[in-house]
Design a protein around this motif. Structure first.
Motif, PDB file in Angstrom:
ATOM      1  N   GLU A   1       5.728   3.821  -0.550  1.00 44.97           N
ATOM      2  CA  GLU A   1       6.269   5.259  -0.370  1.00 44.97           C
ATOM      3  C   GLU A   1       5.035   6.149   0.129  1.00 44.97           C
ATOM      4  O   GLU A   1       4.191   5.575  -0.417  1.00 44.97           O
ATOM      5  CB  GLU A   1       7.079   5.820  -0.613  1.00 44.97           C
ATOM      6  N   PRO A   2       4.691   6.784   0.725  1.00 48.38           N
ATOM      7  CA  PRO A   2       3.654   7.786   0.973  1.00 48.38           C
ATOM      8  C   PRO A   2       3.407   8.313   0.351  1.00 48.38           C
ATOM      9  O   PRO A   2       4.715   9.027  -0.719  1.00 48.38           O
ATOM     10  CB  PRO A   2       3.819   8.030   2.984  1.00 48.38           C
TER      11      PRO A   2
ATOM     12  N   ASP B   1       5.811  13.443  10.650  1.00 50.96           N
ATOM     13  CA  ASP B   1       6.322  12.393  10.950  1.00 50.96           C
ATOM     14  C   ASP B   1       5.865  11.463  12.190  1.00 50.96           C
ATOM     15  O   ASP B   1       6.809  11.240  12.405  1.00 50.96           O
ATOM     16  CB  ASP B   1       7.453  12.175   9.472  1.00 50.96           C
TER      17      ASP B   1
ATOM     18  N   TRP C   1      -0.531  12.004   4.380  1.00 51.18           N
ATOM     19  CA  TRP C   1      -0.790  10.163   4.190  1.00 51.18           C
ATOM     20  C   TRP C   1      -0.931   9.707   5.867  1.00 51.18           C
ATOM     21  O   TRP C   1       0.336  10.059   6.795  1.00 51.18           O
ATOM     22  CB  TRP C   1       0.729  10.447   3.165  1.00 51.18           C
TER      23      TRP C   1
END
Length: 201
Positions: free
Chosen positions: A118-119, A145, A163
């Motif tokens: 996961e980020p 996102d 990220w």
């Protein structure tokens, strides 16, 4: 040596070059002052380096001495502009440095392999510009996102939690420019409607 240092070094050579050229021509400061209309004291300070050279002063002096201008004011020598790329690998990412070690921004080509993790967002001082060369990039930035395709661009203040990685099961290749000085966040990507429809990894 930086460009500004090279320029300062070159400027410091003008004074002795002027003095040497005048003496080779057997011209006194008084004669040069009479020819150029520049006072003897100003010419003396110019030759001793106490007066910063300017075109307003140099042009009539060089003309009076009848010497090529680049004999007195040589352009600063430039370094070889070629950069040898250096590649490193970490956490499924290949970083190829495309810029020199000093100065900003720093340029990288980054190839990112898909991951099941996961980020994990992070923040730090700086400003980043990203261009997607190939594949699809998922960018998590604050409340955004989004997915960027080839040819799309994003830029943002890295003080915002962020990220980026693969959007899907294929690698993505990007060009990244990073500077240490933060700027106001500005993102260029898809429209809000397209963002909402973009698939997530």
């Amino acid at each position: 040596m930086s460009t500004s240092q090279r320029i300062e070094t070159e400027l410091s050579q003008i004074a002795p070059r002027l003095r040497s050229a005048r003496r080779k021509k057997n011209i006194t400061l008084e004669q040069l002052a009479h020819t150029t209309g520049i006072s003897k004291s100003t010419l003396s300070r110019l030759e001793s380096g106490q007066r910063r050279p300017s075109l307003e002063l140099l042009l009539p002096v060089v003309a009076a001495l009848d010497v090529p201008f680049d004999q007195i004011v040589a352009p600063p020598r430039t370094q070889d502009p070629r950069v040898t790329p250096k590649t490193t690998r970490a956490d499924g990412r290949t970083f190829t440095r495309l810029s020199g070690k000093s100065g900003e921004p720093q340029a990288f080509k980054i190839t990112i392999l898909p991951t099941e993790r996961e980020p994990v967002v992070r923040s730090h001082s700086g400003y980043e510009w990203i261009y997607v060369l190939d594949g699809r990039l998922r960018l998590v930035l604050g409340e955004h996102d989004i997915v960027l395709g080839a040819g799309e661009v994003a830029e943002f203040d890295t003080a915002n939690p962020h990220w980026f990685g693969c959007a899907g099961s294929d690698p993505v290749e990007i060009l990244s420019l990073f500077g240490a000085h933060g700027e106001r966040m500005h993102v260029r990507a898809r429209t809000a409607a397209k963002r909402a429809q973009s698939p997530r990894a």
